[in-house]
Design a protein around this motif. Sequence first.
Motif, mmCIF file in Angstrom:
data_model
loop_
_atom_site.group_PDB
_atom_site.id
_atom_site.type_symbol
_atom_site.label_atom_id
_atom_site.label_comp_id
_atom_site.label_asym_id
_atom_site.label_seq_id
_atom_site.Cartn_x
_atom_site.Cartn_y
_atom_site.Cartn_z
ATOM 1 N N GLU A 184 0.814 -1.212 0.000
ATOM 2 C CA GLU A 184 0.000 0.000 0.000
ATOM 3 C C GLU A 184 0.845 1.259 0.000
ATOM 4 O O GLU A 184 1.995 1.246 0.418
ATOM 5 N N VAL A 185 0.250 2.337 -0.495
ATOM 6 C CA VAL A 185 0.923 3.639 -0.557
ATOM 7 C C VAL A 185 -0.020 4.703 0.021
ATOM 8 O O VAL A 185 -1.209 4.461 0.205
ATOM 9 N N GLU A 186 0.554 5.887 0.278
ATOM 10 C CA GLU A 186 -0.250 7.027 0.743
ATOM 11 C C GLU A 186 -1.168 7.506 -0.367
ATOM 12 O O GLU A 186 -0.775 7.486 -1.539
ATOM 13 N N GLN A 187 -2.308 7.996 0.011
ATOM 14 C CA GLN A 187 -3.175 8.649 -0.976
ATOM 15 C C GLN A 187 -2.436 9.845 -1.556
ATOM 16 O O GLN A 187 -1.838 10.628 -0.811
ATOM 17 N N HIS A 225 -5.609 -5.793 0.370
ATOM 18 C CA HIS A 225 -6.810 -5.890 1.229
ATOM 19 C C HIS A 225 -8.022 -6.041 0.297
ATOM 20 O O HIS A 225 -8.853 -5.135 0.205
ATOM 21 N N PRO A 226 -8.068 -7.161 -0.427
ATOM 22 C CA PRO A 226 -9.047 -7.293 -1.509
ATOM 23 C C PRO A 226 -10.504 -7.345 -1.044
ATOM 24 O O PRO A 226 -10.807 -7.855 0.039
ATOM 25 N N ARG A 227 -11.348 -6.831 -1.914
ATOM 26 C CA ARG A 227 -12.795 -6.890 -1.715
ATOM 27 C C ARG A 227 -13.412 -7.460 -2.982
ATOM 28 O O ARG A 227 -12.823 -7.361 -4.062
ATOM 29 N N VAL A 228 -14.603 -7.996 -2.870
ATOM 30 C CA VAL A 228 -15.306 -8.518 -4.045
ATOM 31 C C VAL A 228 -16.672 -7.864 -4.170
ATOM 32 O O VAL A 228 -17.265 -7.441 -3.169
ATOM 33 N N GLU A 229 -17.145 -7.799 -5.403
ATOM 34 C CA GLU A 229 -18.467 -7.208 -5.653
ATOM 35 C C GLU A 229 -19.091 -7.859 -6.880
ATOM 36 O O GLU A 229 -18.401 -8.203 -7.832
ATOM 37 N N PRO A 230 -20.419 -8.057 -6.836
ATOM 38 C CA PRO A 230 -21.103 -8.715 -7.955
ATOM 39 C C PRO A 230 -21.415 -7.709 -9.069
ATOM 40 O O PRO A 230 -21.843 -6.585 -8.797
ATOM 41 N N TYR A 236 -4.317 2.222 -1.817
ATOM 42 C CA TYR A 236 -4.181 3.215 -0.748
ATOM 43 C C TYR A 236 -4.461 2.619 0.620
ATOM 44 O O TYR A 236 -5.314 1.741 0.771
ATOM 45 N N LYS A 237 -3.748 3.147 1.607
ATOM 46 C CA LYS A 237 -3.916 2.694 2.998
ATOM 47 C C LYS A 237 -5.373 2.763 3.419
ATOM 48 O O LYS A 237 -6.052 3.758 3.151
#
Length: 255
Positions: free
Chosen positions: A20-23, A98-103, A140-141
């Motif tokens: 991750e990196v800073e915004q 920090h993965p997320r999933v979405e349909p 991003y963090k």
Amino acid sequence: MKTIETIAREIHNAAVNAYEVEQISLNQSISLSEAYKIQEASISHRFQEGETLIGIKMGFTSEAKMKQMGVSDMIWGRLTSSMLILNHGKTHFSKYIHPRVEPEICFMISRDIEGVLDENQVKEYVNGVAGAIEIIDSRYKNFKFSLEDVVADNCSSIGFVVGDWHPVNTPIKDLTIELFIDGEVVEKGNSNDILGDPWKSLAAATRLAHQYNQPIKAGMYVMAGAATSAAFIQANQVVSANIESLGTVTFEVSE
Ligand code: OOG
Ligand code: MG
């Protein structure tokens, strides 16, 4: 002040090495048009490393997503060859931060699109519709960003899984959509949550792609954007989505 090229290189390295990196916006302000330039420059590093462009994705086409992420405009990003995961396939958690999933719903483009089309005209340029799952993984963090930050980060793109293709005349309005982790429903929505009609997302894609000089070519995938909020995933989980009448899409997350 960092240059567009420096930021693009940093985001690319973070994306392909999963850190991750800073915004960007915490340190310098960038305009939306600069953000799209950073996205383009960052993705061009993927092309130099042998990847190809295989599609585009829409983001924030649903109220649920805009609310969850605290933004209020549609965005688009690029899908590259390393991002496609086979239906019933496997992906490794170590590829992600920090993965997320979405349909979602996915379109297969059958003819090159040059100009801006409406939701009826686009149907002439598509030869398949399918249920899909997108994996997003903001670089991003804390998965926090401004609209410009997320555009620069290629709209958090990292992976997508597409289900069986159905003919273009398959109705895709008003379909119940459910997202499951290990067989438990974690999100539920309706395809109308995507701009009232998922075809409108493809029409919007033609408008944005035209505005940013990105051709939409035959053979490309276009992801319509999530119908629900996104859910975090962990290693050793099975993720699936059921999209009424389009069927089930599933994949496994291993270590
Ligand atoms: C940005 C990507 C949004 C969608 O389907 O709305 C998106 C994010 O939420 O990190 O892919
Ligand atoms: Mg998405």
